[in-house]
Design a protein around this motif. Sequence first.
Motif, PDB file in Angstrom:
ATOM      1  N   SER A  71       0.830  -1.206   0.000  1.00  0.00           N
ATOM      2  CA  SER A  71       0.000   0.000   0.000  1.00  0.00           C
ATOM      3  C   SER A  71       0.865   1.256   0.000  1.00  0.00           C
ATOM      4  O   SER A  71       0.529   2.246  -0.665  1.00  0.00           O
ATOM      5  CB  SER A  71      -0.936  -0.009   1.208  1.00  0.00           C
ATOM      6  OG  SER A  71      -0.216   0.085   2.427  1.00  0.00           O
ATOM      7  N   ASP A  72       1.995   1.214   0.706  1.00  0.00           N
ATOM      8  CA  ASP A  72       2.905   2.366   0.695  1.00  0.00           C
ATOM      9  C   ASP A  72       3.578   2.534  -0.662  1.00  0.00           C
ATOM     10  O   ASP A  72       3.833   3.657  -1.106  1.00  0.00           O
ATOM     11  CB  ASP A  72       3.968   2.194   1.792  1.00  0.00           C
ATOM     12  CG  ASP A  72       3.404   2.411   3.185  1.00  0.00           C
ATOM     13  OD1 ASP A  72       2.342   3.053   3.298  1.00  0.00           O
ATOM     14  OD2 ASP A  72       4.013   1.921   4.158  1.00  0.00           O
ATOM     15  N   LEU A  75       1.056   4.161  -2.923  1.00  0.00           N
ATOM     16  CA  LEU A  75       0.929   5.572  -2.566  1.00  0.00           C
ATOM     17  C   LEU A  75       2.109   6.366  -3.111  1.00  0.00           C
ATOM     18  O   LEU A  75       1.945   7.497  -3.602  1.00  0.00           O
ATOM     19  CB  LEU A  75       0.845   5.706  -1.043  1.00  0.00           C
ATOM     20  CG  LEU A  75       0.483   7.078  -0.480  1.00  0.00           C
ATOM     21  CD1 LEU A  75      -0.935   7.472  -0.883  1.00  0.00           C
ATOM     22  CD2 LEU A  75       0.614   7.080   1.037  1.00  0.00           C
ATOM     23  N   CYS A  79       0.514   8.659  -6.223  1.00  0.00           N
ATOM     24  CA  CYS A  79       0.080   9.927  -5.616  1.00  0.00           C
ATOM     25  C   CYS A  79       1.232  10.917  -5.435  1.00  0.00           C
ATOM     26  O   CYS A  79       1.131  12.075  -5.835  1.00  0.00           O
ATOM     27  CB  CYS A  79      -0.588   9.656  -4.263  1.00  0.00           C
ATOM     28  SG  CYS A  79      -2.117   8.694  -4.363  1.00  0.00           S
ATOM     29  N   TYR A 106      -5.573   8.197  -3.086  1.00  0.00           N
ATOM     30  CA  TYR A 106      -4.865   8.602  -1.870  1.00  0.00           C
ATOM     31  C   TYR A 106      -5.519   7.994  -0.640  1.00  0.00           C
ATOM     32  O   TYR A 106      -4.866   7.341   0.191  1.00  0.00           O
ATOM     33  CB  TYR A 106      -4.838  10.126  -1.780  1.00  0.00           C
ATOM     34  CG  TYR A 106      -4.221  10.670  -0.514  1.00  0.00           C
ATOM     35  CD1 TYR A 106      -2.842  10.738  -0.376  1.00  0.00           C
ATOM     36  CD2 TYR A 106      -5.017  11.120   0.534  1.00  0.00           C
ATOM     37  CE1 TYR A 106      -2.272  11.240   0.780  1.00  0.00           C
ATOM     38  CE2 TYR A 106      -4.449  11.617   1.694  1.00  0.00           C
ATOM     39  CZ  TYR A 106      -3.086  11.680   1.811  1.00  0.00           C
ATOM     40  OH  TYR A 106      -2.524  12.165   2.958  1.00  0.00           O
ATOM     41  N   PHE A 109      -5.264   3.932  -0.433  1.00  0.00           N
ATOM     42  CA  PHE A 109      -4.014   3.340   0.041  1.00  0.00           C
ATOM     43  C   PHE A 109      -3.726   3.719   1.490  1.00  0.00           C
ATOM     44  O   PHE A 109      -3.150   2.921   2.240  1.00  0.00           O
ATOM     45  CB  PHE A 109      -2.867   3.776  -0.868  1.00  0.00           C
ATOM     46  CG  PHE A 109      -3.047   3.339  -2.293  1.00  0.00           C
ATOM     47  CD1 PHE A 109      -3.414   2.043  -2.595  1.00  0.00           C
ATOM     48  CD2 PHE A 109      -2.871   4.240  -3.347  1.00  0.00           C
ATOM     49  CE1 PHE A 109      -3.589   1.631  -3.915  1.00  0.00           C
ATOM     50  CE2 PHE A 109      -3.040   3.839  -4.660  1.00  0.00           C
ATOM     51  CZ  PHE A 109      -3.405   2.532  -4.948  1.00  0.00           C
ATOM     52  N   VAL A 110      -4.149   4.895   1.883  1.00  0.00           N
ATOM     53  CA  VAL A 110      -3.974   5.288   3.277  1.00  0.00           C
ATOM     54  C   VAL A 110      -4.840   4.422   4.192  1.00  0.00           C
ATOM     55  O   VAL A 110      -4.387   3.915   5.222  1.00  0.00           O
ATOM     56  CB  VAL A 110      -4.318   6.782   3.459  1.00  0.00           C
ATOM     57  CG1 VAL A 110      -4.478   7.120   4.932  1.00  0.00           C
ATOM     58  CG2 VAL A 110      -3.220   7.645   2.843  1.00  0.00           C
ATOM     59  N   TYR A 280       2.861  11.624   4.025  1.00  0.00           N
ATOM     60  CA  TYR A 280       3.692  10.871   3.088  1.00  0.00           C
ATOM     61  C   TYR A 280       4.957  10.326   3.744  1.00  0.00           C
ATOM     62  O   TYR A 280       5.530   9.331   3.284  1.00  0.00           O
ATOM     63  CB  TYR A 280       4.086  11.753   1.905  1.00  0.00           C
ATOM     64  CG  TYR A 280       3.013  11.898   0.856  1.00  0.00           C
ATOM     65  CD1 TYR A 280       2.241  10.805   0.469  1.00  0.00           C
ATOM     66  CD2 TYR A 280       2.772  13.126   0.240  1.00  0.00           C
ATOM     67  CE1 TYR A 280       1.257  10.937  -0.500  1.00  0.00           C
ATOM     68  CE2 TYR A 280       1.784  13.260  -0.732  1.00  0.00           C
ATOM     69  CZ  TYR A 280       1.036  12.162  -1.093  1.00  0.00           C
ATOM     70  OH  TYR A 280       0.060  12.280  -2.051  1.00  0.00           O
ATOM     71  N   THR A 283       5.401   6.536   4.522  1.00  0.00           N
ATOM     72  CA  THR A 283       5.859   5.553   3.544  1.00  0.00           C
ATOM     73  C   THR A 283       7.367   5.330   3.637  1.00  0.00           C
ATOM     74  O   THR A 283       7.864   4.253   3.282  1.00  0.00           O
ATOM     75  CB  THR A 283       5.505   6.003   2.119  1.00  0.00           C
ATOM     76  OG1 THR A 283       6.175   7.243   1.822  1.00  0.00           O
ATOM     77  CG2 THR A 283       3.999   6.218   1.979  1.00  0.00           C
TER      78      THR A 283
END
Length: 338
Positions: A71-72, A75, A79, A106, A109-110, A280, A283
Amino acid sequence: MGEYEYLWTCVFFIYAAPPAVSVTLRVTLAAIMIFMITIGFLGNAIVCLIVYQKPAMRSAINLLLATLAFSDIMLSLLCMPFTAVTVATADWSFGSGFCRASIMLYWLFVLEGVSILLIISVDRFLIIVQRQDKLTPHRAKLLIAGSWVLSLCVSLPSVVGWRTGAAGIGGAWAPQCVLGYSDSLADRGYTVLLAVAVFFVPFAIMLYSYMCILNTRPPQIKVDMSFKTRAFTTILILFVGFSVCWLPHTVVSLLAVFSRKFYYSPLFYPISIGALWLSYLKTVFNPVIYCWRIRKFREACQEFIPKSCRLCPRVPGRSRRRVRPSNVYVCSETQSAV
């Protein structure tokens, strides 16, 4: 157009001028963000490769960590680059359609990353406090699939029916597409739902879990205390990083939707870009913590990095891991995390 709408239109054109940020500063911020993208992508990609290439590493906790890393990665790729370009050019050049899509991606994934961290925290609570090891790889896969479906359902409404804002698009001046100010009760209710799902509920559950773990007396669990403390401390650090990175962004998101004055004020751009950078930063934060706290991750990095690029040669006598039978949970969790 009524007098009220005309007044706020005038205010918008006054406040929507480009922020007073020099070109040098914007380019510097964009360059730093590109560096964050590189570190976040490479670090999280190594986590995924470890789990994918080594069947012995596909335990329940490792599958969760790989999903968190994935997921990171998404992102970072889908994004962050567009945000870096917007910061550097002070203009959104990707169209209003992708503007709405970027908001959905955004939050998707967050939400997925937060869901996985929540599952890991509850699993630690069950193992250490309740002495129950109920999370098998099969159950982990089911939870991962369910978390993706839930995250998609929660983030999907942000694509339609909303006034979006970004640099050069109708709304306030923002470093990326955001959910803008709205008088609609439905829009405000959805914003509260996002805030609750992304931060407040996960934070409350994880905080309760960690407080219970910290209050657990050592005699209640038959486990090597040095191993338990180190493993728990790693997860606790991830929780602290989550809290620090997401509290400012959650507050800014709520203020942007509920406060017209804040959303159209000159302060919105610098405050929003600071909160966005912190969100961010997570990540990049996770793989750095893995490298610092988890020896298996460091050894895997040694395998993926070419020998010619290694700064320090590997010590022959310490190249293989030493497994101590006492360093396992009594509740049969024999496979450690990455």
